[in-house]
Scaffold this active site. Structure first.
Site, PDB file in Angstrom:
ATOM      1  N   SER A  40       0.816  -1.222   0.000  1.00  0.00           N
ATOM      2  CA  SER A  40       0.000   0.000   0.000  1.00  0.00           C
ATOM      3  C   SER A  40       0.849   1.272   0.000  1.00  0.00           C
ATOM      4  O   SER A  40       1.925   1.317   0.608  1.00  0.00           O
ATOM      5  CB  SER A  40      -0.874  -0.004   1.263  1.00  0.00           C
ATOM      6  OG  SER A  40      -1.432   1.267   1.478  1.00  0.00           O
ATOM      7  N   TYR A  49      -1.685   0.223  10.708  1.00  0.00           N
ATOM      8  CA  TYR A  49      -1.942  -0.405   9.406  1.00  0.00           C
ATOM      9  C   TYR A  49      -0.727  -0.245   8.486  1.00  0.00           C
ATOM     10  O   TYR A  49      -0.265  -1.200   7.862  1.00  0.00           O
ATOM     11  CB  TYR A  49      -3.184   0.219   8.766  1.00  0.00           C
ATOM     12  CG  TYR A  49      -3.379  -0.164   7.316  1.00  0.00           C
ATOM     13  CD1 TYR A  49      -3.984  -1.365   6.964  1.00  0.00           C
ATOM     14  CD2 TYR A  49      -2.952   0.680   6.277  1.00  0.00           C
ATOM     15  CE1 TYR A  49      -4.159  -1.725   5.629  1.00  0.00           C
ATOM     16  CE2 TYR A  49      -3.121   0.333   4.946  1.00  0.00           C
ATOM     17  CZ  TYR A  49      -3.723  -0.860   4.626  1.00  0.00           C
ATOM     18  OH  TYR A  49      -3.886  -1.214   3.299  1.00  0.00           O
ATOM     19  N   GLU A  60       0.168   3.603   1.792  1.00  0.00           N
ATOM     20  CA  GLU A  60       0.249   4.003   3.208  1.00  0.00           C
ATOM     21  C   GLU A  60       1.642   3.760   3.775  1.00  0.00           C
ATOM     22  O   GLU A  60       2.016   4.348   4.782  1.00  0.00           O
ATOM     23  CB  GLU A  60      -0.775   3.219   4.042  1.00  0.00           C
ATOM     24  CG  GLU A  60      -2.164   3.815   4.047  1.00  0.00           C
ATOM     25  CD  GLU A  60      -2.264   5.099   4.869  1.00  0.00           C
ATOM     26  OE1 GLU A  60      -2.825   6.077   4.323  1.00  0.00           O
ATOM     27  OE2 GLU A  60      -1.780   5.133   6.011  1.00  0.00           O
TER      28      GLU A  60
HETATM   29  P1  NAP Z   1     -11.571  -4.555   1.784  1.00  0.00           P
HETATM   30  O1  NAP Z   1     -12.690  -4.209   0.869  1.00  0.00           O
HETATM   31  O2  NAP Z   1     -11.554  -4.035   3.174  1.00  0.00           O
HETATM   32  O3  NAP Z   1     -11.502  -6.169   1.845  1.00  0.00           O
HETATM   33  C1  NAP Z   1     -10.703  -6.820   2.796  1.00  0.00           C
HETATM   34  C2  NAP Z   1     -10.912  -8.315   2.652  1.00  0.00           C
HETATM   35  O4  NAP Z   1     -10.085  -8.977   3.623  1.00  0.00           O
HETATM   36  C3  NAP Z   1     -12.356  -8.794   2.908  1.00  0.00           C
HETATM   37  O5  NAP Z   1     -12.662  -9.830   1.995  1.00  0.00           O
HETATM   38  C4  NAP Z   1     -12.267  -9.364   4.319  1.00  0.00           C
HETATM   39  O6  NAP Z   1     -13.207 -10.375   4.582  1.00  0.00           O
HETATM   40  C5  NAP Z   1     -10.873  -9.975   4.272  1.00  0.00           C
HETATM   41  N1  NAP Z   1     -10.323 -10.260   5.597  1.00  0.00           N
HETATM   42  C6  NAP Z   1     -10.146  -9.397   6.621  1.00  0.00           C
HETATM   43  N2  NAP Z   1      -9.593 -10.036   7.680  1.00  0.00           N
HETATM   44  C7  NAP Z   1      -9.428 -11.332   7.298  1.00  0.00           C
HETATM   45  C8  NAP Z   1      -8.915 -12.472   7.948  1.00  0.00           C
HETATM   46  N3  NAP Z   1      -8.463 -12.444   9.206  1.00  0.00           N
HETATM   47  N4  NAP Z   1      -8.869 -13.640   7.273  1.00  0.00           N
HETATM   48  C9  NAP Z   1      -9.336 -13.712   6.006  1.00  0.00           C
HETATM   49  N5  NAP Z   1      -9.855 -12.657   5.339  1.00  0.00           N
HETATM   50  C10 NAP Z   1      -9.893 -11.487   5.986  1.00  0.00           C
HETATM   51  O7  NAP Z   1     -10.181  -4.144   1.132  1.00  0.00           O
HETATM   52  P2  NAP Z   1      -9.835  -3.763  -0.401  1.00  0.00           P
HETATM   53  O8  NAP Z   1     -10.041  -2.309  -0.578  1.00  0.00           O
HETATM   54  O9  NAP Z   1     -10.463  -4.736  -1.310  1.00  0.00           O
HETATM   55  O10 NAP Z   1      -8.259  -3.976  -0.398  1.00  0.00           O
HETATM   56  C11 NAP Z   1      -7.681  -5.224  -0.748  1.00  0.00           C
HETATM   57  C12 NAP Z   1      -6.251  -5.276  -0.220  1.00  0.00           C
HETATM   58  O11 NAP Z   1      -5.487  -4.228  -0.802  1.00  0.00           O
HETATM   59  C13 NAP Z   1      -6.117  -5.087   1.283  1.00  0.00           C
HETATM   60  O12 NAP Z   1      -5.021  -5.865   1.704  1.00  0.00           O
HETATM   61  C14 NAP Z   1      -5.787  -3.615   1.440  1.00  0.00           C
HETATM   62  O13 NAP Z   1      -5.089  -3.394   2.645  1.00  0.00           O
HETATM   63  C15 NAP Z   1      -4.920  -3.410   0.219  1.00  0.00           C
HETATM   64  N6  NAP Z   1      -4.896  -2.053  -0.342  1.00  0.00           N
HETATM   65  C16 NAP Z   1      -6.068  -1.434  -0.660  1.00  0.00           C
HETATM   66  C17 NAP Z   1      -6.020  -0.190  -1.257  1.00  0.00           C
HETATM   67  C18 NAP Z   1      -7.293   0.533  -1.643  1.00  0.00           C
HETATM   68  O14 NAP Z   1      -7.213   1.744  -1.884  1.00  0.00           O
HETATM   69  N7  NAP Z   1      -8.419  -0.157  -1.739  1.00  0.00           N
HETATM   70  C19 NAP Z   1      -4.781   0.421  -1.528  1.00  0.00           C
HETATM   71  C20 NAP Z   1      -3.627  -0.271  -1.203  1.00  0.00           C
HETATM   72  C21 NAP Z   1      -3.677  -1.520  -0.637  1.00  0.00           C
HETATM   73  P3  NAP Z   1     -14.670 -10.044   5.195  1.00  0.00           P
HETATM   74  O15 NAP Z   1     -15.523  -9.668   4.013  1.00  0.00           O
HETATM   75  O16 NAP Z   1     -15.034 -11.324   5.838  1.00  0.00           O
HETATM   76  O17 NAP Z   1     -14.499  -8.899   6.155  1.00  0.00           O
HETATM   77  O1  G4F Z   2     -10.628   6.766   2.694  1.00  0.00           O
HETATM   78  P1  G4F Z   2      -9.646   6.660   3.785  1.00  0.00           P
HETATM   79  O2  G4F Z   2     -10.086   6.018   5.053  1.00  0.00           O
HETATM   80  O3  G4F Z   2      -8.386   5.923   3.158  1.00  0.00           O
HETATM   81  P2  G4F Z   2      -6.838   5.832   3.572  1.00  0.00           P
HETATM   82  O4  G4F Z   2      -6.628   6.106   5.009  1.00  0.00           O
HETATM   83  O5  G4F Z   2      -6.072   6.654   2.587  1.00  0.00           O
HETATM   84  O6  G4F Z   2      -6.549   4.275   3.330  1.00  0.00           O
HETATM   85  C1  G4F Z   2      -6.991   3.632   2.145  1.00  0.00           C
HETATM   86  O7  G4F Z   2      -5.988   3.740   1.155  1.00  0.00           O
HETATM   87  C2  G4F Z   2      -4.755   3.065   1.468  1.00  0.00           C
HETATM   88  C3  G4F Z   2      -3.792   3.310   0.299  1.00  0.00           C
HETATM   89  O8  G4F Z   2      -3.086   4.494   0.499  1.00  0.00           O
HETATM   90  C4  G4F Z   2      -5.034   1.602   1.669  1.00  0.00           C
HETATM   91  F1  G4F Z   2      -3.875   0.931   1.908  1.00  0.00           F
HETATM   92  C5  G4F Z   2      -6.009   1.415   2.812  1.00  0.00           C
HETATM   93  O9  G4F Z   2      -6.316   0.024   2.956  1.00  0.00           O
HETATM   94  C6  G4F Z   2      -7.286   2.165   2.493  1.00  0.00           C
HETATM   95  O10 G4F Z   2      -7.900   1.544   1.385  1.00  0.00           O
HETATM   96  O11 G4F Z   2      -9.089   8.107   4.161  1.00  0.00           O
HETATM   97  C7  G4F Z   2      -8.561   8.971   3.187  1.00  0.00           C
HETATM   98  C8  G4F Z   2      -8.310  10.337   3.801  1.00  0.00           C
HETATM   99  C9  G4F Z   2      -7.537  10.303   5.129  1.00  0.00           C
HETATM  100  O12 G4F Z   2      -6.561  11.302   5.105  1.00  0.00           O
HETATM  101  C10 G4F Z   2      -8.585  10.646   6.192  1.00  0.00           C
HETATM  102  O13 G4F Z   2      -8.077  11.328   7.331  1.00  0.00           O
HETATM  103  O14 G4F Z   2      -9.583  10.929   4.114  1.00  0.00           O
HETATM  104  C11 G4F Z   2      -9.494  11.544   5.375  1.00  0.00           C
HETATM  105  N1  G4F Z   2     -10.847  11.654   5.932  1.00  0.00           N
HETATM  106  C12 G4F Z   2     -11.474  12.821   6.241  1.00  0.00           C
HETATM  107  N2  G4F Z   2     -12.668  12.578   6.768  1.00  0.00           N
HETATM  108  C13 G4F Z   2     -11.656  10.645   6.269  1.00  0.00           C
HETATM  109  C14 G4F Z   2     -12.813  11.226   6.799  1.00  0.00           C
HETATM  110  N3  G4F Z   2     -11.508   9.307   6.141  1.00  0.00           N
HETATM  111  C15 G4F Z   2     -12.548   8.522   6.534  1.00  0.00           C
HETATM  112  N4  G4F Z   2     -12.436   7.194   6.379  1.00  0.00           N
HETATM  113  N5  G4F Z   2     -13.699   9.056   7.084  1.00  0.00           N
HETATM  114  C16 G4F Z   2     -13.876  10.397   7.235  1.00  0.00           C
HETATM  115  O15 G4F Z   2     -14.910  10.845   7.726  1.00  0.00           O
END
Ligand code: NAP
Ligand code: G4F
Length: 330
Positions: free
Chosen positions: A128, A152, A130
């Site tokens: 990520s 995280y 992050e």
């Molecule tokens: P998400 O929608 O939160 O999905 C997370 C998945 O992980 C769900 O299927 C959840 O299952 C499963 N999970 C959580 N804990 C588990 C456990 N203990 N054992 C088995 N499965 C488990 O996340 P996403 O946005 O699709 O992201 C996919 C991956 O990319 C994650 O690793 C995230 O950290 C990473 N990532 C995401 C972003 C982004 O912007 N979306 C960016 C960078 C990296 P349940 O449905 O049962 O909860």
């Molecule tokens: O949407 P966010 O919660 O995403 P964040 O923290 O960037 O993390 C996501 O992206 C990562 C990749 O860089 C992934 F690895 C991670 O798993 C996840 O998918 O927050 C985005 C921004 C933050 O700066 C937060 O402080 O939005 C700001 N924010 C402002 N108000 C808020 C809110 N975030 C959330 N969730 N809720 C609010 O009300």
């Protein structure tokens, strides 16, 4: 690669946003797809409801080593995509140990399962942006040092380095995609983009009057999740494993996202958004913006959806959902 005519992939996190798009993508390419799912008291397959008859499932959990060994042994995948994680940054401050067990050590459990059962399996780790956290340079590249700002982010740095370590120690075809934020109509409601698109539509439909948010100044490089799963697959098709930054190269504030989302439903965001300090984080990631030139060169991958198009796609989908024109998110 093996010479089996049909490729088989195991996806952890198949019920999540990315898992659902990746499953679709791989099925369309003729893969057999197995999803590892954890047991819960209510069924949680909303994002993959339209794919159920084309998928196989294996019950398992990133916290449980044997369930992963069994998943690999039973289904003999050629490729494993480790997308499962405790993925919400805010929750990681309240549950840092669970986040470490899942998002960090869970990666080692899967790598060990692969190493022991079949080290020829190709492995993708969902790293990520992050990990860049308090950024040391702008834009961020594959060479930018990590400085995570949340439990995280710290857990993802561990997952990243253990993937590199198993590649270097045991010769696994293991790689990490350092993906910047990617969104979609299937994004969880707790993440800021979906919270805004859903909240703006609720207000437009008279179902709510305000939307409470935290830090509006944070900047993110937001792309479309459907594009990003293609990059994951491309990484596993390389002869030599390598880690990549996957991003759009553009950054926008949370405020800009609000502006665009509310405008799509004909509203002025400033009249409805209320700042609530409970959504601020103990440490913030202020600015993320990636340099995706390595992915463009080596993977021939580029994003296809721009910022405004993404916001409008999400708002339009929430409008259809809340007006009852869509039964589910697929
Ligand atoms: P998400 O929608 O939160 O999905 C997370 C998945 O992980 C769900 O299927 C959840 O299952 C499963 N999970 C959580 N804990 C588990 C456990 N203990 N054992 C088995 N499965 C488990 O996340 P996403 O946005 O699709 O992201 C996919 C991956 O990319 C994650 O690793 C995230 O950290 C990473 N990532 C995401 C972003 C982004 O912007 N979306 C960016 C960078 C990296 P349940 O449905 O049962 O909860
Ligand atoms: O949407 P966010 O919660 O995403 P964040 O923290 O960037 O993390 C996501 O992206 C990562 C990749 O860089 C992934 F690895 C991670 O798993 C996840 O998918 O927050 C985005 C921004 C933050 O700066 C937060 O402080 O939005 C700001 N924010 C402002 N108000 C808020 C809110 N975030 C959330 N969730 N809720 C609010 O009300």
């Amino acid at each position: 690669m093996t010479d089996s005519p049909t490729r088989r992939a195991l996806i952890t996190g198949i019920t999540g946003q990315d898992g659902s798009y990746l499953a679709e993508f791989l099925l369309d390419r003729g893969y057999e797809v197995v999803g590892m799912v954890r047991r819960s008291s209510t069924v949680n397959y909303e994002r993959i409801a339209h794919l159920m008859d084309r998928l196989e499932f294996h019950s398992g959990d990133l916290l449980d080593q044997m369930s992963m060994v069994e998943a690999i042994r039973e289904h003999a995948p050629h490729e494993v995509y480790n997308l499962a994680a405790q993925s919400f940054v805010q929750t990681s401050f309240g549950q840092p140990v669970l986040t470490g067990e899942t998002t960090a050590l869970g990666v080692t459990r899967m790598l060990d399962a692969i190493r022991l059962v079949d080290p020829s399996i190709r492995f993708y780790q969902a790293s990520s942006s992050e990990m860049f956290g308090k950024v040391h340079e702008v834009p961020q590249t594959e060479a930018t040092p990590f400085h995570p700002r949340s439990p995280y982010g710290v857990a993802k740095v561990y997952g990243h380095w253990i993937t590199v370590n198993y590649r270097e120690s045991y010769g696994l075809h293991a790689c990490s995609g350092m993906l910047f934020n990617h969104e979609s109509p299937r994004r969880g409601l707790e993440f800021v983009t979906r919270k805004i698109s859903h909240g703006a539509v609720q207000i437009a439909l008279g179902q709510a009057t305000e939307l409470r948010l935290g830090n509006l100044d944070a900047k993110r490089d937001w792309g479309f999740a459907g594009d990003y799963v293609d990059a994951m697959w491309r990484m596993l098709q390389l002869d030599e494993p390598e880690d990549f930054v996957i991003c759009t190269g553009e950054t926008h504030t949370v405020r800009e996202f609000c502006q665009a989302a509310f405008a799509r439903v004909g509203l002025d965001w400033e009249k409805h958004v209320v700042i609530d300090h409970k959504y601020y984080r103990p440490a913030e990631v202020d600015l993320l913006v990636g340099d995706g030139s390595l992915a463009a060169e080596r993977l021939d991958w580029r994003p296809s959806v721009g910022f405004v198009e993404l916001v409008e796609m999400m708002v339009d989908a929430d409008l259809a959902l809340l007006e009852g024109r869509l039964r589910h998110l697929s």
